[in-house]
Design a protein around this motif. Structure first.
Motif, short mmCIF file in Angstrom:
data_model
loop_
_atom_site.label_atom_id
_atom_site.label_comp_id
_atom_site.label_asym_id
_atom_site.label_seq_id
_atom_site.Cartn_x
_atom_site.Cartn_y
_atom_site.Cartn_z
N GLN A 77 0.83 -1.22 0.00
CA GLN A 77 0.00 0.00 0.00
C GLN A 77 0.86 1.26 0.00
O GLN A 77 1.99 1.27 0.47
CB GLN A 77 -0.92 0.01 1.23
N ARG A 78 0.28 2.32 -0.52
CA ARG A 78 0.94 3.63 -0.53
C ARG A 78 -0.13 4.72 -0.47
O ARG A 78 -1.24 4.55 -1.00
CB ARG A 78 1.82 3.80 -1.77
N ALA A 79 0.19 5.80 0.19
CA ALA A 79 -0.76 6.90 0.33
C ALA A 79 -1.15 7.42 -1.06
O ALA A 79 -0.30 7.61 -1.94
CB ALA A 79 -0.15 8.01 1.17
N GLY A 80 -2.44 7.66 -1.25
CA GLY A 80 -2.94 8.20 -2.51
C GLY A 80 -3.09 7.19 -3.62
O GLY A 80 -3.38 7.57 -4.77
N MET A 81 -2.96 5.92 -3.33
CA MET A 81 -3.01 4.90 -4.38
C MET A 81 -4.35 4.85 -5.10
O MET A 81 -4.41 4.57 -6.30
CB MET A 81 -2.69 3.52 -3.78
N LEU A 82 -5.43 5.18 -4.40
CA LEU A 82 -6.75 5.11 -5.03
C LEU A 82 -7.04 6.32 -5.92
O LEU A 82 -7.98 6.30 -6.71
CB LEU A 82 -7.83 4.96 -3.95
N ALA A 83 -6.22 7.35 -5.81
CA ALA A 83 -6.35 8.49 -6.72
C ALA A 83 -5.80 8.17 -8.10
O ALA A 83 -6.02 8.92 -9.05
CB ALA A 83 -5.63 9.71 -6.14
N GLN A 84 -5.08 7.05 -8.22
CA GLN A 84 -4.48 6.65 -9.49
C GLN A 84 -5.30 5.61 -10.24
O GLN A 84 -4.84 5.05 -11.23
CB GLN A 84 -3.07 6.09 -9.23
#
Length: 297
Positions: free
Chosen positions: A13-20
């Protein structure tokens, strides 16, 4: 060309992954479905602060895996196999048509809550590189004999393993190994001791929730990373999904089994890339690609 889609586990997981996520109508519909089921905006799941909670991490990986898996499937056709590491088994099952997305969301939310509540602090997972399985098991057995909570959790490659348990015991195990063999250890961004008996009780609770869920016939072959084999029976898949948090992961053997079946191409879904590197070791002449490498960051 025999193809497998792989889905990463916790730690990718990484912060902001769902914005991509892909900007398509199908992807947007999945986002809206997730928000309706969960009762919260998807953007609240993958902030840096939110990702300190196991529930949010696992939901983010589920949503990402499903949307990217379906997107790539629409572009390139369905895979012959799906294979997920730990929580990655859930988006794999959705993409394979085994689980409804709405059911997976509720099950993963419960899974993450159970794991987080069982071990809120002091436990985790540690990656080991360079030591043999025999050397690791010797140290783990000695630690266990002294009452320490440490387990061999993941067998990822011939000399790449993951331990689970109490953090102090994990660090001590690494030092004991270094005294006898050249190796390196690193704590993972996983705050719970997955894939060992410490989560047996939580797995049984999750199995109870699974009893109410429909498991459908697969549109491709579902590979269990706990058993390193293709599962065909719906009840076997149900048990695998419910119990995998407490079962040892045999990723290397799963990859090797697929290569022996003639696998030629492996596509890893975002946000992961480490599974691709592991697959390249057993499929050096094949196509091994992480979609994350194509995403602009």
């Amino acid at each position: 060309m025999l193809t497998a889609f792989t889905f990463p586990g916790q730690g990718a997981q990484r912060a902001g992954m769902l914005a991509q996520l892909p900007r398509t109508e199908v992807a947007e519909a999945r986002v809206h479905e997730a928000e309706k089921v969960l009762g919260q905006a998807v953007r609240t799941l993958d902030t840096a602060e939110a990702l300190t909670d196991t529930r949010n991490v696992q939901l983010s990986l589920l949503i990402s895996g499903v949307i990217w898996g379906e997107h790539f499937q629409q572009q390139s056709g369905k895979p012959d196999f799906v294979l997920g590491l730990s929580i990655g088994a859930y988006p794999a099952a959705v993409v394979a048509g085994i689980l409804e997305f709405s059911d997976a969301l509720q099950l993963v939310a419960l899974r993450g809550q159970l794991m987080q509540q069982a071990y809120p602090s002091g436990y985790g997972m540690l990656a080991l590189i360079g030591a043999s399985r025999y050397a690791i098991e010797t140290v783990v057995d000695a630690q266990r004999a002294q009452g320490r909570d440490v387990f061999l959790a993941n067998l990822n490659a011939e000399q790449q393993f993951v331990l689970a348990g109490e953090r102090s015991a994990l660090r001590e195990s690494v030092e004991l190994l270094k005294a006898s063999v050249p190796c390196a250890g690193q704590m993972l961004d996983v705050p719970v001791p997955s894939h060992c008996e410490l989560l047996s009780e939580q797995a049984e609770i999750l199995a109870g929730a699974f009893a109410e869920v429909e498991i459908r016939s697969s549109n491709c072959r579902y590979v269990s990373a706990t058993r390193a084999r293709v599962l065909h029976k719906q009840e076997d898949i149900r048990r695998d999904l419910a119990q995998n948090m407490s079962l040892q992961m045999h990723w290397h053997d799963s990859c090797q089994m697929l290569v022996e079946r003639g696998l030629e191409r492996v596509i890893e879904m975002p946000p992961g890339n480490s599974l691709t590197g592991l697959f390249r070791r057993v499929l050096p002449s094949g196509i091994c690609k992480a979609l994350q490498s194509d995403i602009q960051t």
